[in-house]
Design a protein around this motif. Structure first.
Motif, PDB file in Angstrom:
ATOM      1  N   ARG A  50       0.874  -1.200  -0.084  1.00 14.06           N
ATOM      2  CA  ARG A  50       0.105  -0.088  -0.032  1.00 14.06           C
ATOM      3  C   ARG A  50       1.034   1.262   0.086  1.00 14.06           C
ATOM      4  O   ARG A  50       0.755   2.444  -0.712  1.00 14.06           O
ATOM      5  N   HIS A  51       1.930   1.098   0.796  1.00 21.26           N
ATOM      6  CA  HIS A  51       2.819   2.459   0.754  1.00 21.26           C
ATOM      7  C   HIS A  51       3.767   2.645  -0.459  1.00 21.26           C
ATOM      8  O   HIS A  51       3.663   3.777  -0.883  1.00 21.26           O
ATOM      9  N   LEU A  52       4.017   1.610  -1.171  1.00 19.61           N
ATOM     10  CA  LEU A  52       4.705   1.386  -2.514  1.00 19.61           C
ATOM     11  C   LEU A  52       4.167   1.841  -3.407  1.00 19.61           C
ATOM     12  O   LEU A  52       4.330   2.674  -4.486  1.00 19.61           O
ATOM     13  N   TYR A  53       2.883   0.873  -3.706  1.00 22.80           N
ATOM     14  CA  TYR A  53       2.094   1.145  -5.038  1.00 22.80           C
ATOM     15  C   TYR A  53       0.514   1.300  -4.973  1.00 22.80           C
ATOM     16  O   TYR A  53      -0.155   1.478  -5.890  1.00 22.80           O
ATOM     17  N   GLY A  54       0.130   1.591  -3.818  1.00 28.68           N
ATOM     18  CA  GLY A  54      -1.295   2.017  -3.660  1.00 28.68           C
ATOM     19  C   GLY A  54      -2.106   0.642  -3.805  1.00 28.68           C
ATOM     20  O   GLY A  54      -3.254   0.722  -4.439  1.00 28.68           O
ATOM     21  N   VAL A  55      -1.494  -0.483  -3.398  1.00 27.03           N
ATOM     22  CA  VAL A  55      -2.012  -1.700  -3.589  1.00 27.03           C
ATOM     23  C   VAL A  55      -1.977  -2.561  -2.283  1.00 27.03           C
ATOM     24  O   VAL A  55      -1.237  -2.532  -1.618  1.00 27.03           O
ATOM     25  N   ASN A  56      -3.137  -3.184  -2.021  1.00 26.85           N
ATOM     26  CA  ASN A  56      -3.145  -4.156  -0.710  1.00 26.85           C
ATOM     27  C   ASN A  56      -3.748  -5.585  -1.157  1.00 26.85           C
ATOM     28  O   ASN A  56      -4.000  -5.918  -2.134  1.00 26.85           O
ATOM     29  N   LEU A  57      -3.495  -6.574   0.106  1.00 27.00           N
ATOM     30  CA  LEU A  57      -4.185  -7.635  -0.318  1.00 27.00           C
ATOM     31  C   LEU A  57      -5.445  -7.759   0.759  1.00 27.00           C
ATOM     32  O   LEU A  57      -5.237  -7.309   1.817  1.00 27.00           O
ATOM     33  N   ARG A  58      -6.468  -8.452   0.180  1.00 25.75           N
ATOM     34  CA  ARG A  58      -7.848  -8.631   0.968  1.00 25.75           C
ATOM     35  C   ARG A  58      -7.844 -10.213   0.777  1.00 25.75           C
ATOM     36  O   ARG A  58      -8.142 -10.662  -0.168  1.00 25.75           O
ATOM     37  N   PRO A  59      -8.331 -10.704   1.980  1.00 25.46           N
ATOM     38  CA  PRO A  59      -9.196 -11.975   2.042  1.00 25.46           C
ATOM     39  C   PRO A  59     -10.189 -12.254   1.183  1.00 25.46           C
ATOM     40  O   PRO A  59     -11.076 -11.215   1.185  1.00 25.46           O
ATOM     41  N   ALA A  60     -10.430 -13.255   0.412  1.00 27.24           N
ATOM     42  CA  ALA A  60     -11.400 -13.238  -0.450  1.00 27.24           C
ATOM     43  C   ALA A  60     -12.129 -14.799  -0.088  1.00 27.24           C
ATOM     44  O   ALA A  60     -11.218 -15.660   0.104  1.00 27.24           O
ATOM     45  N   HIS A  61     -13.218 -14.795  -0.506  1.00 32.59           N
ATOM     46  CA  HIS A  61     -13.833 -16.222  -0.304  1.00 32.59           C
ATOM     47  C   HIS A  61     -13.849 -17.229  -1.470  1.00 32.59           C
ATOM     48  O   HIS A  61     -13.928 -16.661  -2.505  1.00 32.59           O
ATOM     49  N   ALA A  62     -13.263 -18.134  -1.209  1.00 32.48           N
ATOM     50  CA  ALA A  62     -13.021 -19.365  -2.375  1.00 32.48           C
ATOM     51  C   ALA A  62     -14.275 -20.135  -2.344  1.00 32.48           C
ATOM     52  O   ALA A  62     -14.553 -20.881  -1.051  1.00 32.48           O
ATOM     53  N   SER A  63     -15.163 -20.211  -3.290  1.00 32.16           N
ATOM     54  CA  SER A  63     -16.163 -21.174  -3.515  1.00 32.16           C
ATOM     55  C   SER A  63     -15.748 -22.708  -3.118  1.00 32.16           C
ATOM     56  O   SER A  63     -14.931 -22.845  -3.581  1.00 32.16           O
ATOM     57  N   PRO A  64     -16.603 -23.661  -2.840  1.00 33.64           N
ATOM     58  CA  PRO A  64     -16.244 -24.986  -2.664  1.00 33.64           C
ATOM     59  C   PRO A  64     -16.184 -25.285  -4.156  1.00 33.64           C
ATOM     60  O   PRO A  64     -16.745 -25.134  -5.128  1.00 33.64           O
ATOM     61  N   GLY A  65     -14.927 -26.184  -4.274  1.00 35.50           N
ATOM     62  CA  GLY A  65     -14.479 -26.677  -5.696  1.00 35.50           C
ATOM     63  C   GLY A  65     -13.477 -25.692  -6.415  1.00 35.50           C
ATOM     64  O   GLY A  65     -12.872 -25.987  -7.326  1.00 35.50           O
ATOM     65  N   GLU A  66     -13.265 -24.473  -5.796  1.00 34.06           N
ATOM     66  CA  GLU A  66     -12.620 -23.561  -6.345  1.00 34.06           C
ATOM     67  C   GLU A  66     -11.015 -23.787  -6.263  1.00 34.06           C
ATOM     68  O   GLU A  66     -10.066 -23.343  -6.966  1.00 34.06           O
ATOM     69  N   VAL A  67     -10.808 -24.476  -4.952  1.00 35.25           N
ATOM     70  CA  VAL A  67      -9.259 -24.752  -4.680  1.00 35.25           C
ATOM     71  C   VAL A  67      -9.374 -26.142  -4.368  1.00 35.25           C
ATOM     72  O   VAL A  67     -10.254 -26.954  -4.422  1.00 35.25           O
ATOM     73  N   TRP A  68      -8.222 -26.736  -4.487  1.00 31.83           N
ATOM     74  CA  TRP A  68      -7.763 -28.291  -4.391  1.00 31.83           C
ATOM     75  C   TRP A  68      -7.671 -28.731  -3.150  1.00 31.83           C
ATOM     76  O   TRP A  68      -7.111 -29.953  -2.901  1.00 31.83           O
ATOM     77  N   HIS A  69      -7.651 -28.021  -1.968  1.00 32.34           N
ATOM     78  CA  HIS A  69      -7.422 -28.456  -0.674  1.00 32.34           C
ATOM     79  C   HIS A  69      -7.953 -27.386   0.164  1.00 32.34           C
ATOM     80  O   HIS A  69      -7.772 -26.091  -0.149  1.00 32.34           O
ATOM     81  N   THR A  70      -8.480 -27.649   1.507  1.00 31.01           N
ATOM     82  CA  THR A  70      -9.016 -26.616   2.413  1.00 31.01           C
ATOM     83  C   THR A  70      -8.051 -25.704   2.996  1.00 31.01           C
ATOM     84  O   THR A  70      -8.240 -24.832   3.797  1.00 31.01           O
ATOM     85  N   ASP A  71      -6.687 -26.206   2.880  1.00 31.20           N
ATOM     86  CA  ASP A  71      -5.606 -25.290   3.405  1.00 31.20           C
ATOM     87  C   ASP A  71      -5.452 -24.015   2.515  1.00 31.20           C
ATOM     88  O   ASP A  71      -4.960 -22.929   3.139  1.00 31.20           O
TER      89      ASP A  71
END
Length: 779
Positions: free
Chosen positions: A426-447
């Motif tokens: 955010r300081h350097l680029y005006g960009v930040n990371l935000r948690p997002a919901h992964a729908s069931p099946g969107e990822v390959w492991h619950t981790d």
């Protein structure tokens, strides 16, 4: 991984075949040292999104660990809900790719189509890479064997089609028509020209101008090299035979606990100890055995080779040389370096200029370190003469220590580190990371956790899927997978593909059409529709649990995460119109620069204050000036290995009397600081000779550039938005679409570097040593 005697850094190699899939970026790191102090500077408070990252990564998940299929597809693709869908997508992609290939082959029938050739070649590459890159991730990370088998099938089928395209004379002739029509070529944007040049070079490296029989020979040699390379890599990590150590040789062992256990074991079994190279016992002996002889034998066993292993390596090197000369290059190094920062004219000579300068400037520090170790050895042996430090003495007189932060810090949890990264961006680029919901099946492991990368003006600009915890069957180490690259899509003119001519259109290619549609987005304030980048980070940290609490990272793991996120942000910000030059798709000897620079930010207490979510001001502290006295020795050894890599890929390998062990010994004894150990042949364990052939110098070059940029640009004000925007605009956003030397020249305000000639390589070779040794002051 390299043996402990070299302690090298795993370098990333980016293959540049015309339609080669984008691979993963894997690295191993060591901490850099902080040299300066800063005045207190206000920082932006942690936002709710920043603090949410702590909860996301640090609170043990209550979700079940088992994985089940669902109606939501991988990475949000509706069709990818089961492994069979990946096979269907592969078949649909092949049909569309063939139609697009046919369109390009007929481009000379229309000037309008010739103007679209570069775009269509890039589209064709992206169409195939989009599925191959996803398959590459799935076959390495997915816990379900059925998915892995489907991904392997997809990968192999599409790569086979790519191999046909890489040597397709018709495609080459069409591209040549673009290059030879001055009015068409001049109408291309600089980025399009760079993309066209990449395609051109890739064709020429694939023997495209040779007669059919010689092209067949090229394909045959390429296949042989691949088989030999895989065999060489298996041998590089194969266990070495054990060495016999007598119990009495371990008397006085510094590590009394393990030493006593080993001696008791020997007495109980009534025989000598068998010590396997690479084992904990072997490491303990190298670090703690006062008697020199067991250390010498363990070292020799660790660096041993069979005659078969040496023969595999030498045959691979000779086949590479043959292939290079077949296509008109002096050597494999000349062929490989053609599109790197060590570019023509000079090529191989330019790399050697850099390595020579680096050796010369590192040598005084190495001599000082070895002199100090010699005095320790003299005191230990109680001799009148100052003894020579041998290879087996290094760890005993200077035991390796784990890296530590430059100032005292509380335990850092995984969530805290991600929060700090978000605040830094955010300081350097005006960009930040935000948690997002992964729908069931969107990822390959619950981790897996999904993160949105959010620009303060444009909103979501990409996604990061974080697969960070160790599990059975998952590959070790840290890696950055680019599953999707940036690319402009609203000027694809797909109507010219004539897909409507296909019989049963919907059933044949609908999976591919739906797959591509998910990737397209229009951002606020940006012209055009873009394919947004999507990356995956793989690490093997300990999983948090209710009993143990949050995952606490060791300092080297914090470095790892900063490094990998440097690659990720390069992918996110490298917003280009062509996927072949997007983000990390740049020259092999430039790709590590942004990630290594990210590690340097950990030198700054101002940046380290971001680990405190409640901090709004940096708190200056006295930095820890501890410098590993043997660090220069290890760096010098890495330089020697880079020089060995260049020699092994020179024309010398075709001489009848070429012997890889003799050449390694000669280099160690003429340019090394520690004598070669007779009977050893470490080169068969130098696994990077296959994956990074002729480019092992790359990480050293990028370390030098990153050091300079940190010292001259960021070190005094590492949270400056002005400097961050300058770096973003002059380096990151171009990806591989601009000559790296122009980017380095611009960010450092050093126009004399822009040509990237031999003198520029020498200059860079003189940069690293000052920062590497922790000397004060900016350069």
């Amino acid at each position: 991984m390299l043996a402990s005697a070299a302690r090298n850094v795993l370098v990333v190699r980016r293959s540049r075949k015309l339609f080669q899939a984008r691979g993963s970026l894997s690295v191993q790191r060591s901490a850099f040292r902080y040299r300066s102090t800063f005045s207190p500077t206000p920082t932006i408070p942690a936002s709710a999104d920043d603090k949410a990252l702590i909860t996301l990564f640090d609170e043990p998940s209550n979700k079940p660990s088992s994985f089940s299929w669902s109606h939501t597809g991988l990475f949000g693709h509706p069709s990818l809900t089961h492994p069979r869908a990946l096979i269907s997508l592969t078949n649909a992609t092949l049909i569309r790719a063939q139609k697009l290939t046919d369109r390009i082959l007929h481009a000379r029938e229309s000037r309008d189509e010739l103007l679209k050739v570069v775009k269509n070649l890039d589209r064709l590459s992206d169409l195939l890479c989009g599925v191959i890159d996803l398959s590459e991730l799935v076959r390495n990370a997915h816990p379900d064997r059925v998915w892995v088998d489907a991904a392997n099938h997809a990968y192999e089928a599409l790569c086979e089609f790519m191999n046909v395209l890489n040597t397709h004379v018709g495609l080459y002739e069409v591209l040549k028509a673009v290059f030879t029509d001055k009015s068409i070529f001049d109408s291309l944007s600089p980025e399009a020209r760079q993309t066209a040049l990449i395609f051109w070079r890739d064709f020429e490296k694939s023997a495209i101008n040779l007669p059919p029989k010689q092209r067949e020979k090229f394909v045959s040699l390429s296949s042989e090299i691949l088989v030999l390379g895989r065999e060489f890599q298996r041998g590089a990590i194969a266990p070495r035979p054990p060495v016999s150590i007598k119990p009495e040789e371990l008397s006085g062992l510094k590590d009394q606990g393990m030493g006593v256990r080993l001696q008791l074991q020997a007495r109980f079994t009534k025989r000598d100890l068998l010590i396997y190279p690479g084992s904990l016992q072997a490491q303990m002996i190298m670090r703690a055995a006062p008697d020199e002889e067991p250390r010498r034998r363990v070292y020799a066993a660790t660096h041993s080779s069979t005659s078969e292993q040496i023969q595999v390596l030498e045959t691979m090197l000779q086949k590479r040389a043959e292939l290079s000369q077949l296509v008109g290059s002096k050597s494999f190094a000349h062929l490989t370096l053609d599109d790197k920062m060590a570019k023509s004219p000079g090529k191989l000579q330019n790399v050697n200029h850099f390595l020579d300068a680096l050796m010369n400037h590192t040598a005084p520090a190495v001599k000082d370190a070895l002199r100090a170790l010699s005095l320790k050895k003299q005191e230990h042996l109680r001799t009148t003469n100052v003894p020579i430090i041998q290879a087996w003495d290094r760890d005993f007189y200077c035991p390796p220590e784990p890296p530590t932060p430059p100032i005292s810090l509380p335990p850092l949890t995984l969530g805290t580190v991600f929060m700090a990264l978000s605040r830094l961006f955010r300081h350097l680029y005006g960009v930040n990371l935000r948690p997002a919901h992964a729908s069931p099946g969107e990822v390959w492991h619950t981790d897996i956790q999904k993160l949105e990368v959010v620009d303060e003006k444009q909103g979501v600009i990409g996604w990061i899927y974080a697969d960070l915890f160790a599990r059975r069957g998952k590959p070790g180490g840290a890696a950055h997978y680019t599953v999707r690259c940036s690319r402009r899509t609203d000027d694809d003119y797909e109507s010219g593909d004539r897909l409507e001519d296909l019989p049963d259109l919907n059933n044949n290619i609908k999976d591919s059409i739906e797959f591509e549609a998910v990737k397209r987005h229009q951002l606020p304030g940006q012209d055009g529709v873009y394919q947004l980048p999507l990356v995956v980070l793989l690490c093997e940290f300990a999983r948090p649990s209710i009993s143990r609490g949050a995952t606490v990272l060791q300092w080297h793991e914090v470095n790892t995460l900063f490094h990998e996120m440097g690659h990720a942000m390069h992918s996110m910000i490298g917003r280009t119109e062509y996927q072949n030059v997007a983000g990390t798709r740049c020259a092999t000897d430039f790709v590590e620069f942004p990630s290594i620079l990210m590690e340097h930010f950990l030198n700054s207490p101002m940046v380290l204050s971001l680990f405190d979510p409640d901090s709004t001001f940096s708190t200056p502290q006295s930095p820890n000036h501890h410098i590993d006295p043997c660090h220069a020795i290890d760096t010098y050894q890495q330089i020697l290995l880079a020089a060995l890599d260049q020699m092994y890929h020179s024309p010398a390998v075709l001489h009848n009397d070429f012997d890889s062990t003799t050449e390694y010994a000669k280099l160690q004894n003429t340019r090394g600081m520690i004598p070669y150990v007779n009977g050893t042949s470490f080169q068969t364990q130098f696994g990077h000779l296959f994956g990074y052939g002729a480019t092992y110098y790359s990480y050293l070059l990028d370390r030098a550039i990153a050091s300079r940029v940190w010292g001259n640009v960021f070190s005094e004000d590492p949270l400056s938005r002005t400097l961050g925007e300058r770096y973003k605009d002059q380096v990151l956003r171009f990806g591989g679409g601009r000559d790296p030397w122009k980017m380095v020249s611009a960010i450092l305000s050093s126009p004399e570097l822009e040509s990237g000639d031999a003198e520029a390589m020498r200059v860079v070779g003189r940069w690293r040593i000052e920062d590497e040794l922790g000397l004060p002051g900016r350069h």
